[in-house]
Design a protein around this motif. Structure first.
Motif, mmCIF file in Angstrom:
data_model
loop_
_atom_site.group_PDB
_atom_site.id
_atom_site.type_symbol
_atom_site.label_atom_id
_atom_site.label_comp_id
_atom_site.label_asym_id
_atom_site.label_seq_id
_atom_site.Cartn_x
_atom_site.Cartn_y
_atom_site.Cartn_z
ATOM 1 N N PHE A 1 67.150 47.290 82.352
ATOM 2 C CA PHE A 1 67.509 47.026 82.726
ATOM 3 C C PHE A 1 69.282 46.511 83.307
ATOM 4 C CE2 PHE A 1 63.621 45.633 82.288
ATOM 5 C CZ PHE A 1 62.874 45.764 82.973
ATOM 6 N N PRO A 2 69.285 46.062 85.070
ATOM 7 C CA PRO A 2 71.430 45.557 84.449
ATOM 8 C C PRO A 2 71.793 44.362 83.906
ATOM 9 C CG PRO A 2 70.155 45.174 86.149
ATOM 10 C CD PRO A 2 69.295 45.923 85.629
ATOM 11 N N ARG A 3 73.795 44.856 84.243
ATOM 12 C CA ARG A 3 73.884 43.288 83.312
ATOM 13 C C ARG A 3 73.803 42.402 84.691
ATOM 14 N NH1 ARG A 3 78.988 44.391 79.624
ATOM 15 N NH2 ARG A 3 78.117 42.371 80.433
ATOM 16 N N GLY A 4 74.476 41.509 84.325
ATOM 17 C CA GLY A 4 74.157 40.306 85.505
ATOM 18 C C GLY A 4 72.995 39.915 86.561
ATOM 19 N N CYS A 5 72.176 40.216 85.379
ATOM 20 C CA CYS A 5 70.884 38.920 86.486
ATOM 21 C C CYS A 5 70.759 38.255 86.047
ATOM 22 C CB CYS A 5 69.523 39.605 85.598
ATOM 23 S SG CYS A 5 69.098 41.321 85.633
ATOM 24 N N ILE A 6 70.441 37.267 87.252
ATOM 25 C CA ILE A 6 70.620 35.338 87.313
ATOM 26 C C ILE A 6 68.587 35.102 87.376
ATOM 27 C CG2 ILE A 6 70.793 33.466 88.852
ATOM 28 C CD1 ILE A 6 72.500 36.134 90.315
ATOM 29 N N ALA A 7 69.551 34.520 85.811
ATOM 30 C CA ALA A 7 67.063 33.727 85.307
ATOM 31 C C ALA A 7 66.972 32.791 86.505
ATOM 32 C CB ALA A 7 66.999 33.547 83.796
ATOM 33 N N LEU A 8 65.786 32.921 87.229
ATOM 34 C CA LEU A 8 65.876 31.825 88.111
ATOM 35 C C LEU A 8 64.117 30.938 87.109
ATOM 36 C CD1 LEU A 8 65.552 33.479 91.080
ATOM 37 C CD2 LEU A 8 67.422 32.087 90.105
ATOM 38 N N ASN A 9 64.388 29.314 86.316
ATOM 39 C CA ASN A 9 63.361 29.034 85.227
ATOM 40 C C ASN A 9 62.493 27.793 86.846
ATOM 41 O OD1 ASN A 9 64.098 30.701 83.079
ATOM 42 N ND2 ASN A 9 65.198 29.160 83.134
ATOM 43 N N ASN A 10 61.375 28.002 86.787
ATOM 44 C CA ASN A 10 60.171 27.414 87.618
ATOM 45 C C ASN A 10 60.520 27.188 89.130
ATOM 46 O OD1 ASN A 10 58.441 25.896 87.524
ATOM 47 N ND2 ASN A 10 59.664 23.325 87.183
ATOM 48 N N ILE A 11 60.411 28.682 89.681
ATOM 49 C CA ILE A 11 60.880 27.862 91.446
ATOM 50 C C ILE A 11 59.507 28.716 91.689
ATOM 51 C CG2 ILE A 11 62.937 28.622 91.057
ATOM 52 C CD1 ILE A 11 62.301 31.814 91.909
ATOM 53 N N THR A 12 59.076 29.084 92.595
ATOM 54 C CA THR A 12 57.791 29.201 93.317
ATOM 55 C C THR A 12 58.845 30.583 94.138
ATOM 56 O OG1 THR A 12 56.664 27.232 93.788
ATOM 57 C CG2 THR A 12 56.433 28.589 94.933
ATOM 58 N N LEU A 13 57.957 31.818 94.005
ATOM 59 C CA LEU A 13 58.510 32.541 94.588
ATOM 60 C C LEU A 13 57.216 33.707 95.194
ATOM 61 C CD1 LEU A 13 60.982 35.213 95.587
ATOM 62 C CD2 LEU A 13 60.241 35.993 93.868
ATOM 63 N N ASN A 14 57.089 34.092 96.426
ATOM 64 C CA ASN A 14 55.944 34.246 96.686
ATOM 65 C C ASN A 14 54.272 34.498 96.439
ATOM 66 O OD1 ASN A 14 56.763 36.756 98.149
ATOM 67 N ND2 ASN A 14 57.200 37.643 96.477
ATOM 68 N N GLY A 15 54.347 32.681 96.137
ATOM 69 C CA GLY A 15 52.586 31.874 96.103
ATOM 70 C C GLY A 15 53.113 31.743 94.981
ATOM 71 N N LYS A 16 54.185 32.133 93.999
ATOM 72 C CA LYS A 16 54.013 32.728 92.756
ATOM 73 C C LYS A 16 54.526 31.245 91.630
ATOM 74 C CE LYS A 16 52.837 35.385 87.981
ATOM 75 N NZ LYS A 16 52.942 36.215 87.789
ATOM 76 N N THR A 17 54.883 30.039 91.313
ATOM 77 C CA THR A 17 55.772 29.352 90.555
ATOM 78 C C THR A 17 55.824 30.289 88.652
ATOM 79 O OG1 THR A 17 54.961 27.380 91.733
ATOM 80 C CG2 THR A 17 55.846 27.665 89.927
ATOM 81 N N GLY A 18 57.404 29.782 88.180
ATOM 82 C CA GLY A 18 57.283 30.677 87.134
ATOM 83 C C GLY A 18 58.933 31.141 86.927
ATOM 84 N N ASN A 19 58.899 31.609 86.119
ATOM 85 C CA ASN A 19 60.164 32.365 85.979
ATOM 86 C C ASN A 19 60.400 33.262 86.385
ATOM 87 O OD1 ASN A 19 61.288 29.322 84.326
ATOM 88 N ND2 ASN A 19 60.709 30.682 82.881
ATOM 89 N N PHE A 20 61.353 33.909 87.431
ATOM 90 C CA PHE A 20 61.948 35.276 87.159
ATOM 91 C C PHE A 20 63.264 35.194 87.467
ATOM 92 C CE2 PHE A 20 58.624 33.291 90.247
ATOM 93 C CZ PHE A 20 57.961 34.577 90.574
ATOM 94 N N ALA A 21 63.786 36.891 87.540
ATOM 95 C CA ALA A 21 65.104 37.419 87.030
ATOM 96 C C ALA A 21 65.645 38.091 88.731
ATOM 97 C CB ALA A 21 65.403 37.798 85.987
ATOM 98 N N LEU A 22 66.870 37.932 89.067
ATOM 99 C CA LEU A 22 67.305 38.392 90.307
ATOM 100 C C LEU A 22 68.410 39.400 89.771
ATOM 101 C CD1 LEU A 22 69.795 37.600 92.242
ATOM 102 C CD2 LEU A 22 67.888 35.926 91.975
ATOM 103 N N HIS A 23 68.706 39.925 90.488
ATOM 104 C CA HIS A 23 69.441 41.140 90.198
ATOM 105 C C HIS A 23 69.619 41.673 91.792
ATOM 106 C CE1 HIS A 23 71.716 45.369 89.672
ATOM 107 N NE2 HIS A 23 73.367 44.711 89.421
#
Length: 69
Positions: free
Chosen positions: A3-25
């Motif tokens: 996994f790359p450095r510099g990921c951003i954690a997104l907590n309690n969001i809805t993405l593509n109809g699913k609510t949860g915790n995600f990371a983006l890079h």
């Protein structure tokens, strides 16, 4: 998978109809990549994010508001 450095954690969001915790890079010159942190395949990323958050909180403790107000 590394996994790359510099990921951003997104907590309690809805993405593509699913609510949860995600990371983006966003790798340079590529599209944004999203990782579902509840997916067991992303356990390593989730644990790295948690370690990073703990280290940041230790280095920058939250300031308590004074009762003098």
């Amino acid at each position: 998978m590394e996994f790359p450095r510099g990921c951003i954690a997104l907590n309690n969001i809805t993405l593509n109809g699913k609510t949860g915790n995600f990371a983006l890079h966003k790798p340079e010159g590529k599209a944004v990549q999203f990782y579902d942190l509840s997916d067991p395949r992303n356990f390593f990323l989730k644990s790295e994010i948690e370690k990073s958050e703990k280290a940041y909180a230790h280095k920058h403790p939250a300031k308590k508001q004074s009762d003098k107000d």
